[in-house]
Design a protein around this motif. Sequence first.
Motif, PDB file in Angstrom:
ATOM      1  N   GLY A  30       0.793  -1.226   0.000  1.00 49.17           N
ATOM      2  CA  GLY A  30       0.000   0.000   0.000  1.00 49.17           C
ATOM      3  C   GLY A  30       0.824   1.274   0.000  1.00 49.17           C
ATOM      4  N   GLU A  31       2.119   1.133  -0.230  1.00 45.06           N
ATOM      5  CA  GLU A  31       3.014   2.293  -0.233  1.00 45.06           C
ATOM      6  C   GLU A  31       3.830   2.307  -1.521  1.00 45.06           C
ATOM      7  N   THR A  32       4.073   3.497  -2.048  1.00 48.32           N
ATOM      8  CA  THR A  32       5.035   3.637  -3.130  1.00 48.32           C
ATOM      9  C   THR A  32       6.338   4.134  -2.531  1.00 48.32           C
ATOM     10  N   GLN A  33       7.415   4.038  -3.283  1.00 48.20           N
ATOM     11  CA  GLN A  33       8.697   4.536  -2.776  1.00 48.20           C
ATOM     12  C   GLN A  33       8.613   6.026  -2.454  1.00 48.20           C
ATOM     13  N   ALA A  34       7.855   6.758  -3.270  1.00 49.48           N
ATOM     14  CA  ALA A  34       7.735   8.206  -3.075  1.00 49.48           C
ATOM     15  C   ALA A  34       6.991   8.548  -1.791  1.00 49.48           C
ATOM     16  N   THR A  35       5.920   7.807  -1.479  1.00 42.92           N
ATOM     17  CA  THR A  35       5.148   8.117  -0.273  1.00 42.92           C
ATOM     18  C   THR A  35       5.954   7.816   0.989  1.00 42.92           C
ATOM     19  N   VAL A  36       6.718   6.726   0.943  1.00 41.37           N
ATOM     20  CA  VAL A  36       7.576   6.407   2.097  1.00 41.37           C
ATOM     21  C   VAL A  36       8.637   7.484   2.263  1.00 41.37           C
ATOM     22  N   SER A  37       9.266   7.861   1.155  1.00 40.86           N
ATOM     23  CA  SER A  37      10.319   8.871   1.191  1.00 40.86           C
ATOM     24  C   SER A  37       9.783  10.220   1.682  1.00 40.86           C
ATOM     25  N   LYS A  38       8.579  10.582   1.228  1.00 40.10           N
ATOM     26  CA  LYS A  38       7.991  11.862   1.622  1.00 40.10           C
ATOM     27  C   LYS A  38       7.751  11.924   3.128  1.00 40.10           C
ATOM     28  N   GLY A  39       7.324  10.807   3.704  1.00 49.43           N
ATOM     29  CA  GLY A  39       7.064  10.773   5.138  1.00 49.43           C
ATOM     30  C   GLY A  39       8.322  10.833   5.981  1.00 49.43           C
ATOM     31  N   LEU A  40       9.473  10.544   5.375  1.00 49.12           N
ATOM     32  CA  LEU A  40      10.746  10.523   6.110  1.00 49.12           C
ATOM     33  C   LEU A  40      11.726  11.545   5.549  1.00 49.12           C
ATOM     34  N   SER A  41      11.205  12.530   4.850  1.00 55.29           N
ATOM     35  CA  SER A  41      12.042  13.491   4.141  1.00 55.29           C
ATOM     36  C   SER A  41      12.708  14.495   5.079  1.00 55.29           C
ATOM     37  N   THR A  42      13.909  14.921   4.684  1.00 56.49           N
ATOM     38  CA  THR A  42      14.598  16.029   5.348  1.00 56.49           C
ATOM     39  C   THR A  42      15.012  17.015   4.254  1.00 56.49           C
ATOM     40  N   ASP A  43      15.611  18.117   4.651  1.00 53.98           N
ATOM     41  CA  ASP A  43      16.099  19.077   3.652  1.00 53.98           C
ATOM     42  C   ASP A  43      17.187  18.474   2.781  1.00 53.98           C
ATOM     43  N   PHE A  44      17.862  17.430   3.284  1.00 49.03           N
ATOM     44  CA  PHE A  44      18.922  16.784   2.517  1.00 49.03           C
ATOM     45  C   PHE A  44      18.360  15.948   1.366  1.00 49.03           C
ATOM     46  N   THR A  45      17.107  15.507   1.480  1.00 48.51           N
ATOM     47  CA  THR A  45      16.496  14.700   0.419  1.00 48.51           C
ATOM     48  C   THR A  45      16.442  15.508  -0.873  1.00 48.51           C
ATOM     49  N   PRO A  46      17.011  14.998  -1.970  1.00 50.61           N
ATOM     50  CA  PRO A  46      17.026  15.765  -3.236  1.00 50.61           C
ATOM     51  C   PRO A  46      15.625  15.966  -3.798  1.00 50.61           C
ATOM     52  N   ALA A  47      15.493  16.907  -4.722  1.00 53.26           N
ATOM     53  CA  ALA A  47      14.231  17.121  -5.435  1.00 53.26           C
ATOM     54  C   ALA A  47      13.851  15.832  -6.159  1.00 53.26           C
ATOM     55  N   PRO A  48      12.549  15.560  -6.309  1.00 49.54           N
ATOM     56  CA  PRO A  48      12.094  14.291  -6.908  1.00 49.54           C
ATOM     57  C   PRO A  48      12.713  13.960  -8.254  1.00 49.54           C
ATOM     58  N   TYR A  49      12.993  14.973  -9.074  1.00 52.49           N
ATOM     59  CA  TYR A  49      13.518  14.681 -10.411  1.00 52.49           C
ATOM     60  C   TYR A  49      14.878  13.986 -10.355  1.00 52.49           C
ATOM     61  N   ALA A  50      15.602  14.163  -9.237  1.00 45.71           N
ATOM     62  CA  ALA A  50      16.944  13.583  -9.125  1.00 45.71           C
ATOM     63  C   ALA A  50      16.915  12.062  -9.218  1.00 45.71           C
ATOM     64  N   PHE A  51      15.796  11.461  -8.781  1.00 43.85           N
ATOM     65  CA  PHE A  51      15.713  10.007  -8.765  1.00 43.85           C
ATOM     66  C   PHE A  51      15.539   9.411 -10.163  1.00 43.85           C
ATOM     67  N   SER A  52      15.350  10.288 -11.157  1.00 41.11           N
ATOM     68  CA  SER A  52      15.275   9.811 -12.544  1.00 41.11           C
ATOM     69  C   SER A  52      16.604   9.211 -12.997  1.00 41.11           C
ATOM     70  N   ILE A  53      17.660   9.442 -12.237  1.00 40.91           N
ATOM     71  CA  ILE A  53      18.952   8.851 -12.579  1.00 40.91           C
ATOM     72  C   ILE A  53      18.886   7.329 -12.555  1.00 40.91           C
ATOM     73  N   TRP A  54      17.921   6.798 -11.788  1.00 45.08           N
ATOM     74  CA  TRP A  54      17.744   5.342 -11.789  1.00 45.08           C
ATOM     75  C   TRP A  54      17.451   4.836 -13.197  1.00 45.08           C
ATOM     76  N   GLY A  55      16.700   5.631 -13.978  1.00 49.15           N
ATOM     77  CA  GLY A  55      16.402   5.236 -15.350  1.00 49.15           C
ATOM     78  C   GLY A  55      17.664   5.025 -16.160  1.00 49.15           C
ATOM     79  N   LEU A  56      18.620   5.946 -16.014  1.00 47.46           N
ATOM     80  CA  LEU A  56      19.897   5.829 -16.723  1.00 47.46           C
ATOM     81  C   LEU A  56      20.678   4.620 -16.236  1.00 47.46           C
ATOM     82  N   ILE A  57      20.674   4.404 -14.918  1.00 49.08           N
ATOM     83  CA  ILE A  57      21.377   3.243 -14.356  1.00 49.08           C
ATOM     84  C   ILE A  57      20.774   1.952 -14.889  1.00 49.08           C
ATOM     85  N   PHE A  58      19.440   1.887 -14.940  1.00 45.95           N
ATOM     86  CA  PHE A  58      18.775   0.687 -15.440  1.00 45.95           C
ATOM     87  C   PHE A  58      19.106   0.430 -16.907  1.00 45.95           C
TER      88      PHE A  58
END
Length: 263
Positions: A30-58
Amino acid sequence: MMKIRSITNLILVAAVIFISYYSSIVGINGETQATVSKGLSTDFTPAPYAFSIWGLIFVMLAVIAIKDVRLAFTQDKVGHESFNCWLTVSLVLTIGWTIVWSYLQIGWSLVVMAGIFLSLLLAVLHKNPRPVSANITLALYFGWISVALVANESAWLVDLGWVKDNGEGWLSDPSFSVMQSALSLVLFAFVLSFKSIRKGLDPAVFVYPLVGVWAYIAIMVKNGAGNPNLLVYVSAFFALILLLVTGYFGTKWNASYSANSKD
């Protein structure tokens, strides 16, 4: 044996891609990675677009996995294998991390993330020759996990209730996130301080700090709107440092790549 190993790695890459996107779009528990991350976010957490790097890694993982399959089924066997046992282990652990994170086991997710970091480190240090494309993939993957390890540790401290956003205590944003940003830079510097690691990633060693630049810019973007805090300026400074490091190692790219152009 090489055929079985290459097919297994290709299946694992496909599994990592599937479960990552499934957990991001449909969700697990019942959770997505984004919802879990949002609930545990700090100022250090990068902007959401940064996680698009996973696409390049994949994409890069899929490319080198397919190249290994092609190599395994080619009679002349010209070239080197991209995968080693430790890179395979990192794929298995990445699948495990996605599941553990989705079930909100943040402490265990940090343990698994540390395992991914260690397995990628050992993959880099593996002495068997690799094509340049494999080293680029390793540098991207290892670089982003270096950022994710610190971000996961931040999320764990939030989960424990040690980090507050109301300005009370020493573990409060943005001061806490400034410390995390400094910790991330120290980790990048520590990794690059080892000649064996730099040699293991050569000629793609410059990609590793470049991932750090990507992360720091994303942190700046997230915190730069409205009234920028200290973390914005600290991240800009750290990004500049890593950019200079990237430029230094990047000067070695042309000569090294030319020597391995067939890879």
